[in-house]
Every structure is written in C-alpha cells, then in structure tokens.
Scaffold this motif. Structure first.
Motif, PDB file in Angstrom:
ATOM      1  N   THR A   1       0.830  -1.197   0.000  1.00 62.19           N
ATOM      2  CA  THR A   1       0.000   0.000   0.000  1.00 62.19           C
ATOM      3  C   THR A   1       0.866   1.248   0.000  1.00 62.19           C
ATOM      4  OG1 THR A   1      -0.084   0.135   2.413  1.00 62.19           O
ATOM      5  CG2 THR A   1      -1.742  -1.233   1.335  1.00 62.19           C
ATOM      6  N   LEU A   2       0.264   2.347  -0.402  1.00 64.01           N
ATOM      7  CA  LEU A   2       1.003   3.604  -0.466  1.00 64.01           C
ATOM      8  C   LEU A   2       0.997   4.361   0.849  1.00 64.01           C
ATOM      9  CD1 LEU A   2      -0.100   4.925  -3.974  1.00 64.01           C
ATOM     10  CD2 LEU A   2       1.849   3.482  -3.383  1.00 64.01           C
ATOM     11  N   ASP A   3       0.180   3.908   1.789  1.00 65.46           N
ATOM     12  CA  ASP A   3      -0.072   4.721   2.979  1.00 65.46           C
ATOM     13  C   ASP A   3       1.175   5.013   3.799  1.00 65.46           C
ATOM     14  OD1 ASP A   3      -3.306   3.154   3.612  1.00 65.46           O
ATOM     15  OD2 ASP A   3      -2.688   4.746   2.253  1.00 65.46           O
ATOM     16  N   GLN A   4       2.126   4.096   3.823  1.00 67.78           N
ATOM     17  CA  GLN A   4       3.314   4.284   4.649  1.00 67.78           C
ATOM     18  C   GLN A   4       4.519   4.703   3.832  1.00 67.78           C
ATOM     19  OE1 GLN A   4       2.975   4.098   7.969  1.00 67.78           O
ATOM     20  NE2 GLN A   4       0.812   3.663   7.570  1.00 67.78           N
ATOM     21  N   ASN A   5       4.277   5.138   2.608  1.00 61.38           N
ATOM     22  CA  ASN A   5       5.386   5.431   1.717  1.00 61.38           C
ATOM     23  C   ASN A   5       5.264   6.802   1.067  1.00 61.38           C
ATOM     24  OD1 ASN A   5       6.841   2.658   1.438  1.00 61.38           O
ATOM     25  ND2 ASN A   5       4.673   2.182   1.184  1.00 61.38           N
ATOM     26  N   ALA A   6       6.408   7.355   0.769  1.00 66.81           N
ATOM     27  CA  ALA A   6       6.479   8.480  -0.157  1.00 66.81           C
ATOM     28  C   ALA A   6       6.784   7.906  -1.532  1.00 66.81           C
ATOM     29  CB  ALA A   6       7.568   9.450   0.268  1.00 66.81           C
ATOM     30  N   ILE A   7       6.247   8.507  -2.561  1.00 60.95           N
ATOM     31  CA  ILE A   7       6.435   8.001  -3.913  1.00 60.95           C
ATOM     32  C   ILE A   7       7.170   9.040  -4.739  1.00 60.95           C
ATOM     33  CG2 ILE A   7       5.327   6.989  -5.919  1.00 60.95           C
ATOM     34  CD1 ILE A   7       4.880   5.514  -3.232  1.00 60.95           C
ATOM     35  N   GLY A   8       8.238   8.621  -5.350  1.00 61.23           N
ATOM     36  CA  GLY A   8       9.035   9.527  -6.162  1.00 61.23           C
ATOM     37  C   GLY A   8       9.004   9.156  -7.628  1.00 61.23           C
ATOM     38  N   TRP A   9       9.049  10.173  -8.473  1.00 64.04           N
ATOM     39  CA  TRP A   9       9.230   9.990  -9.917  1.00 64.04           C
ATOM     40  C   TRP A   9      10.661  10.385 -10.266  1.00 64.04           C
ATOM     41  CZ3 TRP A   9       6.485   7.652 -13.606  1.00 64.04           C
ATOM     42  CH2 TRP A   9       5.116   7.408 -13.388  1.00 64.04           C
ATOM     43  N   PHE A  10      11.262   9.594 -11.134  1.00 61.00           N
ATOM     44  CA  PHE A  10      12.634   9.806 -11.556  1.00 61.00           C
ATOM     45  C   PHE A  10      12.705   9.711 -13.073  1.00 61.00           C
ATOM     46  CE2 PHE A  10      14.402   9.306  -7.294  1.00 61.00           C
ATOM     47  CZ  PHE A  10      13.362   8.648  -6.654  1.00 61.00           C
ATOM     48  N   ARG A  11      13.780  10.204 -13.609  1.00 63.46           N
ATOM     49  CA  ARG A  11      13.985  10.041 -15.044  1.00 63.46           C
ATOM     50  C   ARG A  11      15.461   9.940 -15.336  1.00 63.46           C
ATOM     51  NH1 ARG A  11      12.239  16.015 -17.430  1.00 63.46           N
ATOM     52  NH2 ARG A  11      14.077  17.181 -16.682  1.00 63.46           N
ATOM     53  N   GLN A  12      15.759   9.242 -16.426  1.00 61.64           N
ATOM     54  CA  GLN A  12      17.138   9.100 -16.872  1.00 61.64           C
ATOM     55  C   GLN A  12      17.191   9.317 -18.371  1.00 61.64           C
ATOM     56  OE1 GLN A  12      19.113   5.415 -15.821  1.00 61.64           O
ATOM     57  NE2 GLN A  12      21.113   6.381 -16.023  1.00 61.64           N
ATOM     58  N   ALA A  13      17.879  10.380 -18.741  1.00 63.93           N
ATOM     59  CA  ALA A  13      18.063  10.687 -20.147  1.00 63.93           C
ATOM     60  C   ALA A  13      19.298   9.955 -20.661  1.00 63.93           C
ATOM     61  CB  ALA A  13      18.215  12.188 -20.331  1.00 63.93           C
TER      62      ALA A  13
ATOM     63  N   GLY B   1      22.781   8.956 -21.610  1.00 73.12           N
ATOM     64  CA  GLY B   1      24.085   9.492 -21.249  1.00 73.12           C
ATOM     65  C   GLY B   1      24.123  10.296 -19.973  1.00 73.12           C
ATOM     66  N   LYS B   2      23.008  10.331 -19.252  1.00 70.52           N
ATOM     67  CA  LYS B   2      22.955  11.111 -18.026  1.00 70.52           C
ATOM     68  C   LYS B   2      22.573  10.217 -16.850  1.00 70.52           C
ATOM     69  CE  LYS B   2      21.820  15.568 -20.117  1.00 70.52           C
ATOM     70  NZ  LYS B   2      20.918  16.749 -20.065  1.00 70.52           N
ATOM     71  N   GLU B   3      22.869  10.720 -15.662  1.00 70.25           N
ATOM     72  CA  GLU B   3      22.482   9.995 -14.464  1.00 70.25           C
ATOM     73  C   GLU B   3      20.984  10.153 -14.206  1.00 70.25           C
ATOM     74  OE1 GLU B   3      26.672  10.254 -11.940  1.00 70.25           O
ATOM     75  OE2 GLU B   3      24.869  11.241 -11.194  1.00 70.25           O
ATOM     76  N   ARG B   4      20.449   9.186 -13.490  1.00 70.09           N
ATOM     77  CA  ARG B   4      19.046   9.275 -13.112  1.00 70.09           C
ATOM     78  C   ARG B   4      18.855  10.424 -12.130  1.00 70.09           C
ATOM     79  NH1 ARG B   4      16.965   3.819 -10.899  1.00 70.09           N
ATOM     80  NH2 ARG B   4      18.313   4.441  -9.134  1.00 70.09           N
ATOM     81  N   GLU B   5      17.792  11.185 -12.331  1.00 74.78           N
ATOM     82  CA  GLU B   5      17.519  12.308 -11.453  1.00 74.78           C
ATOM     83  C   GLU B   5      16.103  12.195 -10.881  1.00 74.78           C
ATOM     84  OE1 GLU B   5      16.950  16.228 -13.112  1.00 74.78           O
ATOM     85  OE2 GLU B   5      16.301  15.436 -15.058  1.00 74.78           O
ATOM     86  N   GLY B   6      15.968  12.618  -9.643  1.00 74.46           N
ATOM     87  CA  GLY B   6      14.650  12.700  -9.048  1.00 74.46           C
ATOM     88  C   GLY B   6      13.968  13.967  -9.502  1.00 74.46           C
ATOM     89  N   ILE B   7      12.718  13.873  -9.942  1.00 77.87           N
ATOM     90  CA  ILE B   7      12.039  15.056 -10.446  1.00 77.87           C
ATOM     91  C   ILE B   7      10.836  15.456  -9.613  1.00 77.87           C
ATOM     92  CG2 ILE B   7      12.852  14.814 -12.822  1.00 77.87           C
ATOM     93  CD1 ILE B   7      10.144  13.520 -13.490  1.00 77.87           C
ATOM     94  N   SER B   8      10.252  14.513  -8.900  1.00 73.18           N
ATOM     95  CA  SER B   8       9.097  14.872  -8.088  1.00 73.18           C
ATOM     96  C   SER B   8       8.851  13.786  -7.061  1.00 73.18           C
ATOM     97  CB  SER B   8       7.856  15.051  -8.970  1.00 73.18           C
ATOM     98  OG  SER B   8       6.765  15.529  -8.201  1.00 73.18           O
ATOM     99  N   CYS B   9       8.233  14.176  -5.977  1.00 70.30           N
ATOM    100  CA  CYS B   9       7.933  13.220  -4.917  1.00 70.30           C
ATOM    101  C   CYS B   9       6.694  13.686  -4.170  1.00 70.30           C
ATOM    102  CB  CYS B   9       9.115  13.100  -3.963  1.00 70.30           C
ATOM    103  SG  CYS B   9       8.896  11.834  -2.688  1.00 70.30           S
ATOM    104  N   ILE B  10       5.886  12.730  -3.755  1.00 66.36           N
ATOM    105  CA  ILE B  10       4.730  13.033  -2.949  1.00 66.36           C
ATOM    106  C   ILE B  10       4.810  12.256  -1.648  1.00 66.36           C
ATOM    107  CG2 ILE B  10       3.327  11.265  -4.125  1.00 66.36           C
ATOM    108  CD1 ILE B  10       0.894  13.133  -3.645  1.00 66.36           C
ATOM    109  N   ASN B  11       4.681  12.976  -0.573  1.00 69.82           N
ATOM    110  CA  ASN B  11       4.654  12.368   0.746  1.00 69.82           C
ATOM    111  C   ASN B  11       3.195  12.062   1.051  1.00 69.82           C
ATOM    112  OD1 ASN B  11       4.551  11.796   3.439  1.00 69.82           O
ATOM    113  ND2 ASN B  11       5.892  13.461   4.066  1.00 69.82           N
TER     114      ASN B  11
END
Length: 123
Positions: A28-40, A42-52
């Motif tokens: 379940t999502l209730d005890q977690n924060a959920i993050g969105w990431f992206r990797q272009a 030749g680039k490192e993965r970056e965090g772009i958004s998160c919801i607590n």
C-alpha cells in the motif's frame, strides 16, 4: 513481490502534455512516499518529483517545477505525473519508486523500482 508498474509513455511534440501513472502491486502507499525519476541518454538518473502520502506534500526539481504535477489517487494505489509544456530535454525513461514515510534526496532510500517507461519529446 512488491513492485511498481508505470503506464506506457509515448512520443509527443514540444509543448504537448502527457500523463504517466505508477501503480503499486503487493503493497500500500499509505506508509510510503512516492518519487518519480527520469534518466536521459548518457545522463544519471535524477529525481524530479515526490509526494509524501502521509502529509500530501509534494516536491519538484527546478527543471520541472511549474510544468509537472504529481498527485495520488486515494481510492487506488496509483500515483500520477501530469507533464505539461514538454520540452525535448524532458526526453528520458521515467520510473517511480517508494521511500519509507518521507521523500528523500538520496535515491538509495527508494525501493520497489518500476521498470520505467520511455517519454520522447520531439517535433
């Protein structure tokens, strides 16, 4: 086995919009924060958004602030990422993951990574 599954991405023209979803399986999502990431390429993965999800607070990277919106469906184990005013530099593989309770700046704190979905912004 707990995991996330991202919706299918796609190809859009610059200035267009796309909504991604991230569905949780096996937990379940209730005890977690959920993050969105992206990797272009030749680039490192970056965090772009998160919801607590405990406090319904959201964070955004400067690169997407004002254009992307993260939200949660409280009736289903789904987190969305609405992407507007897309730019070619938004082209990347997008993925989601969970962190315990609160959003974290360290990707090492995230788990249940999805396999990712390709978003291509091109004219």
């Amino acid at each position: 086995q707990p995991q996330f599954m991202e919706s299918e991405g796609g190809s859009v023209q610059p200035g267009g919009s796309l909504r991604l979803s991230c569905t949780a399986f096996g937990f379940t999502l209730d005890q977690n924060a959920i993050g969105w990431f992206r990797q272009a390429p030749g680039k490192e993965r970056e965090g772009i958004s998160c919801i607590n999800t405990r406090e319904d607070s959201m964070t955004y990277a400067d690169s997407v602030k004002g254009r992307f919106t993260i939200s949660r469906d409280y009736t289903k184990p789904i987190v969305y990422l609405q992407m507007n005013s897309l730019k070619p530099e938004d082209t990347a593989v997008y993925s989601c993951a969970a962190a315990r309770y609160y959003c974290s700046d360290s990707q090492n704190d995230y788990y249940y990574w999805g396999q990712g979905t390709q978003v291509t912004v091109s004219s």
